[in-house]
Design an enzyme around this catalytic site. Structure first.
Site, short mmCIF file in Angstrom:
data_model
loop_
_atom_site.label_atom_id
_atom_site.label_comp_id
_atom_site.label_asym_id
_atom_site.label_seq_id
_atom_site.Cartn_x
_atom_site.Cartn_y
_atom_site.Cartn_z
N TRP A 59 -13.33 7.40 -14.71
CA TRP A 59 -13.09 6.01 -15.13
C TRP A 59 -12.67 5.96 -16.60
O TRP A 59 -11.88 5.11 -17.00
CB TRP A 59 -14.37 5.20 -14.91
N HIS A 60 -13.24 6.90 -17.38
CA HIS A 60 -12.95 6.88 -18.82
C HIS A 60 -11.56 7.35 -19.16
O HIS A 60 -11.03 7.02 -20.22
CB HIS A 60 -13.98 7.71 -19.58
N GLY A 61 -10.96 8.16 -18.33
CA GLY A 61 -9.62 8.61 -18.68
C GLY A 61 -9.06 9.54 -17.61
O GLY A 61 -9.80 10.19 -16.87
#
Lengths: 473, 356
Positions: free
Chosen positions: A324-326
């Site tokens: 989700w973060h990258g």
């Protein structure tokens, strides 16, 4: 539009003045909606259409889920919502990442394939507003909330500007009830909101951008070997920078919402005083961890099917949380490191969770510092541009590898050490309490002095309009 | 309905918030006024910061037939826009940047299919040949990035910022921010530490059209002028190769990068010329130990001559013309007054070089 910009100061003053001057609640909501779209559109107007499309689709799908007569139809509409949201997120955020990995897999199978590089512009805050919107259909499906009949209210719930682009991930179920009747300001609410905004700006502009970012950028951007002291300083600087950057945004968002009469829940609760990883995730980016818990971990079975299945579920959740973060495997490894430690911790807790020695303050302190150390090591994967760079940094932190360079001046090392010590001390003092409780007990002179100090430091820093790190997620 | 959606309310600490807020605002105002007075006492005046946003404003105003000044700080300090407008009959757009390698800007203009105007470029070989990772090259990229990608909110912040900068002396991003003030704290470094040389302090006044003049304080002998002077030699000395790269490999990399720059410069000039545009390189005055240093590292017969020959652009080297030899108070730039006279004397040479 960034909180830490002059444009926002003027924008917020105009919105506040208009909002509290208008009597009609419906008109005030309209004003907030327009302001929210201006806030978002000021960055890139066409993407405001994408934001609205996502919102409108989930509004319609929410109504369909609620109206469906049988469980399979409800499920089908819910799946449609999840699919549409994740497809959009997948296209904009993970398009090139998926193509690159597809190419790699084909190459392993002996097929030479050169995918076109998609020139995709990532809409700011897409991961946040997608989850804002998706939470609605999922909560309607779970019968946690009733579908709203007002597209305007739902659109405002998704796009409410304080939390729109970098959280907290406010669930429609928590926000929609606040749109039913006009809020009234309790005594001190407006000023407390302003103080929280000051604190958030201070965290971002002074602590993250001015005192820590230079060291973190220098160390993570250096191509050669580094001295152990420099590497540790850079990693500690990043651990502070990402906290102050992200928590600063959340604090600003909570403060801005309070000034407008809305109440958003905490997104951080002194995470660097966590004792263990379960505790860390109850304190760090709480709105994401509870989202993943409620909409992924529990539907996967949670811990209801035995320790082995719970461990697998945890790893799946942290895999998704990392991604989700990258769109990079380094983020996945960051998530998996947390997953592994969560699993290990569960095992250890089962073995000796109730033992008397675990209640000892010194033991708790050591466990807390150990947790912080591992969290810092995991940040290396989060911040490093690739695995080679991460491996070099970890090697340098361990004192291994070739003799490195000293790239940080003593002043910066001291700066990072002082801010980190202050951060850890503050988190330990706030560990079992809240900032509201601490401020309530504070002498009035000290509140004035701290507020003045933060405002003066913000003015002295002059701000450089650096974007918040989490905007890219 | 689960409790999670029952109305949630945050706790508000029970304090007299109105009086606390008023006191904090008042004390902040007092502190700000005190800091403003202190800044003015130190010799600072309310002038603009030369930001990438201001640069982008002017890049946007470049028309197909504009006269554009690019280059390093010498082109910025030493050219007077009024004098040049008077002499050339057209007001130039000032796009020179402090501490920059102007090659990326030249390349940007060359790639602008509409542009067929005139480029007057400062050429300090040490700056022009800076490799892409070096700060001078990055400074130009930063400005170009702002030009290509700034949004409505950033434009608005820029205009609000300019308003404040024109009224408040302490708003000096290169000198009086918390970050810059902290850098002045002198704490001995480790013997193995090799940091970049410090940048010169803020010693110029910039106007909305980016006309930039050296301040009168810096033009007179004194501590500020000394501080500026002593900064140049380390800044104009190429840094040692990084320890993790073998010297031969580094020399090979630098050699290839410089060769590429010669070729790219010639290509960019020819691209502009092919559309009917013109390019003239100018070597602006430099004096004292800094001139000796530059002449030793990059003599005129070296990179300057090669760039002029290979690109086919015109070149004006100040020391070839006695009337263009001026004194630079801090070795590197002309004073505000001299910049006007220098520009007037430069104009005939420019006209000749441009065939006007």
């Amino acid at each position: 539009m960034l909180f830490n910009s002059l444009t926002f100061v003027v924008f917020f003053a105009i919105v506040l003045a208009g909002y509290w001057a208008i009597k009609s609640w419906q008109a005030r909501k309209n004003l907030l909606l327009v302001a929210s779209y201006i806030f978002y559109g000021a960055w890139n107007p066409p993407f405001a259409l994408l934001l609205f499309a996502t919102t409108a689709l989930d509004f319609l799908l929410g109504a369909q889920i609620a109206a469906a007569k049988n469980p399979s139809a409800r499920k089908a509409w819910m799946v449609a919502s999840v699919t549409s949201n994740l497809s959009m997120l997948g296209f904009f955020k993970y398009g090139n990442f998926l193509l690159e990995n597809f190419q790699w897999l084909l190459a392993r199978a002996g097929v030479a394939y050169q995918p076109p590089h998609l020139d995709i512009f990532l809409p700011i805050g897409i991961s946040f507003y997608t989850f804002h919107s998706l939470s609605y259909t999922l909560d309607v499906y779970r019968r946690v909330c009733e579908p709203t009949k007002s597209l305007r209210d739902f659109t405002l719930a998704v796009s409410f500007f304080p939390q729109l682009v970098a959280g907290p991930i406010v669930r429609a179920a928590d926000f929609l009830p606040q749109l039913v009747t006009a809020p009234s300001l309790r005594a001190g609410q407006f000023a407390w909101g302003l103080l929280l905004m000051t604190l958030g700006m201070f965290q971002k502009i002074v602590l993250a951008d001015t005192l820590l970012a230079t060291s973190a950028d220098a160390v993570f951007g250096y191509a050669g070997p580094l001295q152990t002291l420099d590497t540790w300083t850079g990693v500690l600087a990043f651990s502070g920078q990402i906290f102050f950057d992200f928590a600063g945004y959340s604090t600003c968002a909570i403060g801005a919402a309070l000034c407008l009469g809305f109440h958003l829940k905490d997104n951080f609760r002194s995470p660097y005083a966590a004792i263990g990883f379960s505790d860390f995730w109850r304190r760090w980016h709480i709105s994401l961890s509870t989202f993943l818990r409620d909409f992924l971990y529990i539907p996967l079975g949670g811990n209801r099917s035995g320790p082995a299945r719970a461990a697998i579920n945890l790893m799946i959740v942290m895999f998704i949380g990392g991604l989700w973060h990258g769109a990079a495997w380094t983020f996945v490894v960051w998530g998996l490191i947390h997953g592994i430690f969560l699993v290990i911790e569960r095992g250890l807790t089962a073995l000796c969770g109730d033992a008397a020695w675990t209640k000892n303050f010194v033991i708790k302190l050591l466990l807390g510092l150990g947790t912080y150390a591992v969290v810092c090591l995991a940040w290396v994967f989060f911040r490093a541009t690739n695995f080679t760079a991460a491996a070099h940094l970890l090697g340098s932190m361990a004192g291994a590898g070739p003799k490195g360079e000293a790239i940080l001046p003593t002043r910066e090392i001291l700066q990072v050490a002082l801010v980190t010590a202050g951060l850890l001390l503050a988190h330990w003092n706030l560990r079992d309490t809240s900032i509201e409780a601490v401020v309530a007990r504070m002498p009035r002179g000290l509140v004035i002095a701290l507020w003045t100090l933060m405002l003066s430091a913000i003015i002295l820093t002059q701000g450089n309009g650096n974007a918040f790190i989490y905007f890219q997620f | 309905m689960p409790s999670s959606i029952s109305s949630f309310e945050r706790t508000i600490p029970g304090l007299p918030w109105r009086s606390l807020a008023l006191m904090a605002a008042l004390l902040t105002l007092v502190a700000t006024v005190a800091w403003e007075i202190r800044a003015r006492t130190l010799g600072y005046t309310p002038v603009l910061n030369d930001t990438p946003d201001l640069w982008a404003d002017w890049r946007e105003r470049v028309k197909p037939d504009s006269i554009v000044i690019i280059g390093d700080s010498r082109a910025l300090f030493d050219t007077d826009l009024d004098a040049m407008e008077q002499g050339l009959g057209q007001r130039p757009v000032q796009l020179a940047l402090v501490g920059s390698c102007a090659y990326p800007i030249l390349e940007n203009l060359a790639n602008d299919e509409n542009f067929h105007g005139t480029v007057i470029s400062s050429l300090i070989p040490l700056m022009w040949l800076a490799p892409p990772p070096a700060p001078p090259y990055q400074n130009s990229l930063k400005a170009l990035k702002r030009y290509h990608s700034r949004n409505i909110a950033q434009r608005a912040s820029h205009h609000l910022g300019m308003f404040l900068e024109e009224h408040l002396a302490f708003m000096k991003q290169e000198d009086l921010t918390l970050e810059q003030l902290l850098k002045r704290v002198e704490i001995p470094d480790r013997p193995s530490f090799h940091g970049p040389p410090p940048l010169p302090p803020y010693f110029q006044a910039t106007e909305r059209d980016r006309r930039t003049r050296m301040t009168e304080t810096a033009a007179k002998p004194g501590p500020l002028q000394d501080r500026v002077k002593t900064g140049w030699l380390p800044l104009f000395t190429p840094p040692p190769p990084p320890s993790y790269v073998p010297p031969e490999a580094f020399a090979k990399f630098m050699g290839a990068t410089i060769e590429q720059r010669f070729a790219d410069t010639a290509a960019a000039v020819k691209k502009i010329q092919a559309r009917g545009g013109k390019v003239v390189f100018v070597r602006f005055p430099v004096v004292g130990p800094l001139k000796e240093h530059e002449d030793k590292l990059t003599p005129k017969a070296g990179p300057w001559t090669r760039i002029i020959n290979e690109s086919g652009a015109a070149g004006i080297y100040f020391s070839d013309y006695p009337e263009l030899i001026f004194d630079c108070p801090e070795w590197s730039h002309l004073s505000g007054t001299d910049s006007v006279e220098f520009t007037k004397r430069l104009v005939p040479h420019l006209k000749k070089a441009l065939g006007r």
